[in-house]
Design a protein around this motif. Structure first.
Motif, PDB file in Angstrom:
ATOM      1  N   ARG A  40       0.840  -1.211   0.000  1.00  0.00           N
ATOM      2  CA  ARG A  40       0.000   0.000   0.000  1.00  0.00           C
ATOM      3  C   ARG A  40       0.874   1.259   0.000  1.00  0.00           C
ATOM      4  O   ARG A  40       0.582   2.241  -0.696  1.00  0.00           O
ATOM      5  N   LEU A  43       2.334   1.636  -3.539  1.00  0.00           N
ATOM      6  CA  LEU A  43       1.328   2.033  -4.523  1.00  0.00           C
ATOM      7  C   LEU A  43       0.913   3.492  -4.329  1.00  0.00           C
ATOM      8  O   LEU A  43       0.632   4.199  -5.309  1.00  0.00           O
ATOM      9  N   GLU A  44       0.888   3.943  -3.089  1.00  0.00           N
ATOM     10  CA  GLU A  44       0.579   5.353  -2.820  1.00  0.00           C
ATOM     11  C   GLU A  44       1.605   6.260  -3.500  1.00  0.00           C
ATOM     12  O   GLU A  44       1.257   7.284  -4.111  1.00  0.00           O
ATOM     13  N   ASN A  48      -1.325   5.187  -6.827  1.00  0.00           N
ATOM     14  CA  ASN A  48      -2.378   4.156  -6.714  1.00  0.00           C
ATOM     15  C   ASN A  48      -2.882   3.660  -8.072  1.00  0.00           C
ATOM     16  O   ASN A  48      -4.059   3.798  -8.410  1.00  0.00           O
ATOM     17  N   GLN A  50      -3.541   0.766  -8.967  1.00  0.00           N
ATOM     18  CA  GLN A  50      -4.555  -0.288  -8.830  1.00  0.00           C
ATOM     19  C   GLN A  50      -5.966   0.272  -8.863  1.00  0.00           C
ATOM     20  O   GLN A  50      -6.929  -0.474  -9.121  1.00  0.00           O
ATOM     21  N   ASP A  51      -6.106   1.570  -8.639  1.00  0.00           N
ATOM     22  CA  ASP A  51      -7.424   2.210  -8.699  1.00  0.00           C
ATOM     23  C   ASP A  51      -7.755   2.710 -10.097  1.00  0.00           C
ATOM     24  O   ASP A  51      -8.843   3.252 -10.318  1.00  0.00           O
ATOM     25  N   VAL A 167      -5.179  -5.520  -2.790  1.00  0.00           N
ATOM     26  CA  VAL A 167      -5.416  -4.084  -2.619  1.00  0.00           C
ATOM     27  C   VAL A 167      -6.486  -3.609  -3.594  1.00  0.00           C
ATOM     28  O   VAL A 167      -6.789  -2.417  -3.650  1.00  0.00           O
TER      29      VAL A 167
END
Length: 454
Positions: A40, A43-44, A48, A50-51, A167
């Motif tokens: 997480r 990815l931040e 991100n 994954q979003d 995630v």
């Protein structure tokens, strides 16, 4: 691992992506360490990605999740959609983990694109503690966010609840394939505990497909989790079903019945895997025409899983006329379905069965062999050269003998095939040879045979 020549035979200089991965292995030598905090954080830093994916189908399970991903991809591509696919582990080259969606069918990620993504993710991580699998999962999300596609299929690496892929907050649908004992050190020593870990991918209000479960306890845990989260559950044997009739695959759900050609992947267990994939694609909101499903059954591919090797370097070592099969299944649940599939072949054309087996030391070796008791005439045990956790061939032979099989250690796959060939009476029915026990071994076979996945 080296890139292969176009003929797949001999290694060339390592690719740019492989050099980057080798560097990661040096910086982050830790293997499994199940947690979501590190991924997480990374990815931040990457914004991100994954979003920003297309609708995601998320697949977990002990056995069958790779087949379900392959069927789902075939179904979606047959219907004209572009599909990203993330699977693990790879068999021959790391690039196999990332199939980038494209019109007419996805392709493995190009090397420079892959290498560039690894560098960017590594830079964003900035030397922080992390596992290589977590970095490579972030690479997959980054790649998929930067290439347009209609769907992304994401296979869980290990477990579910704390797997780096978990995630994904709002999947189009999840699927949980058959659950059995494997990775007990990480997931628990009872099938219900493992099912709870797999069920960790279920998200509140999002549909979940429950594949055919051998354990009522596992099914109850998964369905109970879905109920608690208000996730619509579609359960094999209850909401959809598949069976064989006159050599055809009959699939049925609340929308009706489909009379389909049998799946291209051998083994009756693939009927249930195909059914789960059909149910999952539909649950994710994608419409499928009958012609699409028929085409998918005839075009699906999943290398290293009951794959018949009809040509290549290794086939030349085998006795004349022999059948050579390859499967990377490595736990007792997998060996049962492999043995059942071999029985199907035996019913069609009887042949003496021989195993060439290599395994790693985290697997239940004796119980893996028990499925073949009374079937296999002899087992040749070999080292798994692609893994430092390889069970010594002498030790593996002892486990095979403990399971009631005749066994002997040999130095290599080629040695086993040559021993068979040199001692085979050509007046006898040619043998059926199954190479099995490890995905690492399956990858080695495909590399040696010159037939890597495409």
């Amino acid at each position: 691992m080296n890139v292969l020549r176009p003929d797949g035979m001999f290694p060339m200089t390592k690719s740019a992506a492989e050099r980057e991965i080798d560097r990661l292995m040096t910086l982050h030598p830790k293997g499994f360490d199940l947690s979501l905090g590190r991924i997480r954080r990374l990815l931040e830093k990457l914004g991100n990605p994954q979003d920003r994916l297309p609708p995601v189908i998320h697949i977990a399970g002990t056995n069958g999740k790779g087949s379900a991903a392959a069927f789902s991809r075939a179904l979606l591509e047959a219907s004209g959609r572009t599909v990203h696919v993330h699977t693990s582990p790879h068999l021959v080259n790391w690039h196999e983990r990332y199939r980038i969606g494209a019109p007419g069918g996805g392709r493995f990620v190009e090397d420079e694109v892959f290498a560039d993504a690894i560098r960017r993710v590594g830079t964003a991580n900035d030397g922080q503690t992390i596992t290589v699998f977590e970095i490579l999962t972030a690479v997959g999300f980054l790649l998929f966010s930067e290439h347009p596609a209609d769907v992304a299929i994401v296979e869980v690496g290990l477990g579910g609840r704390f797997d780096a892929t978990n995630v994904i907050e709002n999947p189009a649908a999840c699927a949980i394939m058959p659950v059995s004992l494997d990775h007990e050190a990480y997931l628990g020593d009872r099938v219900e505990l493992i099912a709870a870990e797999k069920a960790g991918i279920i998200k509140r209000g999002r549909p979940v497909v429950v594949g055919a479960q051998d354990s009522d306890g596992a099914r109850d845990v998964i369905v109970g989790t879905a109920e608690r989260l208000g996730a619509p559950a579609y359960v094999h044997g209850q909401d959809f079903i598949a069976f064989e009739e006159n050599g055809r695959l009959i699939y049925q759900d609340e929308d009706g019945l489909l009379d389909l050609p049998p799946p291209r992947l051998p083994g009756r267990h693939q009927f249930a895997n195909a059914a789960a994939a059909i149910a999952t694609v539909k649950a994710a909101g994608f419409s499928l025409g009958v012609a699409d499903v028929e085409k998918a059954m005839q075009t699906v591919e999943w290398p290293g899983r009951l794959q018949k090797l009809s040509s290549g370097r290794l086939t030349d070592f085998a006795p004349r006329g022999a059948e050579l099969w390859l499967d990377g299944g490595h736990n007792p649940g997998a060996s049962v379905v492999i043995a059942e599939a071999i029985v199907e072949q035996e019913e069609r054309f009887p042949r003496p069965l021989f195993l060439i087996c290599g395994m790693i030391n985290t697997k239940d070796q004796t119980n893996f062999f028990r499925a073949f008791e009374g079937m296999a005439r002899h087992v040749f045990t070999v080292p798994v050269n692609m893994s430092e956790a390889s069970v010594p061939n002498t030790v593996l032979a002892a486990h095979a003998a403990e399971a009631g099989l005749s066994a002997e250690p040999v130095a290599s796959i080629e040695n086993a095939l040559l021993l068979l060939r040199d001692n085979w009476d050509e007046a006898d029915t040619p043998p059926r040879i199954l190479i099995c026990g490890s995905l690492y071994l399956a990858g080695e076979v495909l590399r040696l045979n010159g037939t890597p996945p495409k």
